[in-house]
Scaffold this active site. Sequence first.
Site, PDB file in Angstrom:
ATOM      1  CG  ASP A 105       6.853  -3.256  -1.812  1.00 13.53           C
ATOM      2  OD1 ASP A 105       6.357  -3.866  -0.965  1.00 13.53           O
ATOM      3  OD2 ASP A 105       6.331  -3.553  -2.661  1.00 13.53           O
ATOM      4  CE  LYS A 111       4.355  -1.560  -6.794  1.00 14.63           C
ATOM      5  NZ  LYS A 111       4.761  -1.884  -5.504  1.00 14.63           N
ATOM      6  CD  GLU A 119       3.556  -9.499  -3.736  1.00  5.40           C
ATOM      7  OE1 GLU A 119       4.698  -9.694  -4.172  1.00  5.40           O
ATOM      8  OE2 GLU A 119       3.157  -8.784  -3.021  1.00  5.40           O
ATOM      9  CG  ASP A 140       8.332  -6.171  -3.995  1.00  6.77           C
ATOM     10  OD1 ASP A 140       6.840  -6.294  -3.557  1.00  6.77           O
ATOM     11  OD2 ASP A 140       8.761  -7.162  -5.004  1.00  6.77           O
ATOM     12  CG  ASN A 141       5.573  -5.103  -6.256  1.00  8.63           C
ATOM     13  OD1 ASN A 141       5.337  -4.218  -5.749  1.00  8.63           O
ATOM     14  ND2 ASN A 141       5.459  -6.686  -6.542  1.00  8.63           N
TER      15      ASN A 141
HETATM   16  O1  LIG Z   1       0.841  -1.533  -5.749  1.00  9.90           O
HETATM   17  C1  LIG Z   1       1.347  -1.965  -5.324  1.00  9.90           C
HETATM   18  N1  LIG Z   1       1.997  -1.421  -3.869  1.00  9.90           N
HETATM   19  C2  LIG Z   1       2.060   0.206  -3.136  1.00  9.90           C
HETATM   20  C3  LIG Z   1       0.240   0.146  -3.043  1.00  9.90           C
HETATM   21  C4  LIG Z   1      -0.013   1.570  -2.720  1.00  9.90           C
HETATM   22  C5  LIG Z   1       1.180   2.374  -2.542  1.00  9.90           C
HETATM   23  C6  LIG Z   1       0.650   3.878  -2.062  1.00  9.90           C
HETATM   24  N2  LIG Z   1       2.132   4.278  -1.382  1.00  9.90           N
HETATM   25  C7  LIG Z   1       2.494   3.932  -0.233  1.00  9.90           C
HETATM   26  C8  LIG Z   1       3.611   5.458   0.424  1.00  9.90           C
HETATM   27  C9  LIG Z   1       3.062   5.991  -1.036  1.00  9.90           C
HETATM   28  C10 LIG Z   1       3.557   7.473  -0.990  1.00  9.90           C
HETATM   29  N3  LIG Z   1       4.187   7.909  -1.624  1.00  9.90           N
HETATM   30  C11 LIG Z   1       3.103   7.802  -3.109  1.00  9.90           C
HETATM   31  C12 LIG Z   1       2.443   6.391  -2.573  1.00  9.90           C
HETATM   32  C13 LIG Z   1       2.234   5.715  -1.976  1.00  9.90           C
HETATM   33  C14 LIG Z   1       1.461  -3.673  -5.267  1.00  9.90           C
HETATM   34  C15 LIG Z   1       0.818  -4.585  -6.179  1.00  9.90           C
HETATM   35  C16 LIG Z   1       1.026  -5.877  -6.124  1.00  9.90           C
HETATM   36  C17 LIG Z   1      -0.130  -6.244  -7.158  1.00  9.90           C
HETATM   37  C18 LIG Z   1      -1.050  -6.188  -7.266  1.00  9.90           C
HETATM   38  C19 LIG Z   1      -2.175  -6.881  -8.224  1.00  9.90           C
HETATM   39  C20 LIG Z   1      -1.820  -8.061  -8.845  1.00  9.90           C
HETATM   40  F1  LIG Z   1      -2.237  -8.316  -9.592  1.00  9.90           F
HETATM   41  C21 LIG Z   1      -0.419  -8.171  -8.852  1.00  9.90           C
HETATM   42  C22 LIG Z   1       0.542  -7.926  -8.239  1.00  9.90           C
HETATM   43  C23 LIG Z   1       1.634  -6.336  -5.499  1.00  9.90           C
HETATM   44  C24 LIG Z   1       2.504  -5.680  -4.627  1.00  9.90           C
HETATM   45  O2  LIG Z   1       3.528  -6.447  -4.137  1.00  9.90           O
HETATM   46  C25 LIG Z   1       2.823  -4.124  -4.592  1.00  9.90           C
HETATM   47  O3  LIG Z   1       3.239  -3.354  -3.521  1.00  9.90           O
HETATM   48 MG   LIG Z   2       5.301  -4.845  -3.541  1.00  9.70          MG
END
Ligand SMILES: O=C(NCCCCCn1ccc2cnccc21)c1cc(-c2ccc(F)cc2)cc(O)c1O
Ligand SMILES: [Mg+2]
Length: 214
Positions: free
Chosen positions: A141, A144, A199, A169-170
Site C-alpha cells: 500500500d 504504486k 476508499e 491495494d489500489n
Molecule cells: O499513494 C498512495 N499511497 C502511498 C502513499 C505514500 C507511501 C510512501 N511510502 C510508505 C512506505 C514506503 C516505503 N518505501 C517507499 C515509499 C513508502 C495512495 C493514494 C491513493 C489516491 C490518492 C489520490 C487519488 F485521487 C486517488 C487515490 C489511494 C490510496 O489508497 C493510496 O494508498
Molecule cells: Mg492504498
Amino acid sequence: TGSTRPQRILRAVQKNATRGDPCSVVKAIDDYCRHKEWAMNVGDEKGCIVDSVVSEVKPTAVLELGTYCAYSTVRIASLLSPNAKLITLEFNSDYAAIAREVIAWAGLQDKIQLVEGASGEWIPRLKEEFGIETFDLIFLDHWKDRYLPDTKLLEKCGLLRPGTVLLADNVICPGTPDYLDYVRNSQQYKSKFFKSHLEYTQEEDGLEKSVFLG
Ligand SMILES: O=C(NCCCCCn1ccc2cnccc21)c1cc(-c2ccc(F)cc2)cc(O)c1O
Ligand SMILES: [Mg+2]
C-alpha cells in the site's frame, strides 16, 4: 500554522475511539474520513476484503508496506493470533509519528513493529534485523511504482515461500499496471482480483491477491 490531515485523524481517534479497542479506532477513522475529510486509508469497503484474506491466511508473520495513519495496520493486527507479528514500513516520518500514536491508542504496540525508511533500503535488512525467515502475508500500500520492484526484491531476498500471499491495494486507482501484468502472467504466482471502490468514494478500485508458488 494549522494541523495536518494525519493530526486531525489522530484527534478524531482520541476523541471518538476507546483506548485498547482496535475496532473503535478503525470505525473512528472511517467515520472521520467518510464524513469530514477524505484520506488514503484502505477504508471500510476494501477493509472487509482485507479482513477476509487475513482470516483465511491466519498469518504469523505479516509485512505492510505503507503505514500512513496505521488504519490497515490496526485492522490487520486486530485479527492476528497472540504470537503473530506485523512489521509495517513507513517512509514519511510525520506519518510514522501519527501512526505510532494510533497504534498505541488501539493497544496493539506489542504486535506491531513500525520501521521508518524506504522499502528498497529495508527489505534486504528484514531477515537480519528482525529474525524473519519468510512472510505469510504482505500488504502492499505504498508508492504504486514500487509494488513491482519491491516484489522482485522480496523474491530475491528469500522472504517469500510457497503459499505466501501478496495483497495489493489500489491496483485500479491510482493503479499499478506493471505489477498487475507481472503477477497475472508469471508462472510463479496465482493471482485473483477483488473488485471494489476507492476508499470512501464510488470510484472503481480493487485489491489483487497473489499467492507465491515458489
Ligand atoms: O499513494 C498512495 N499511497 C502511498 C502513499 C505514500 C507511501 C510512501 N511510502 C510508505 C512506505 C514506503 C516505503 N518505501 C517507499 C515509499 C513508502 C495512495 C493514494 C491513493 C489516491 C490518492 C489520490 C487519488 F485521487 C486517488 C487515490 C489511494 C490510496 O489508497 C493510496 O494508498
Ligand atoms: Mg492504498
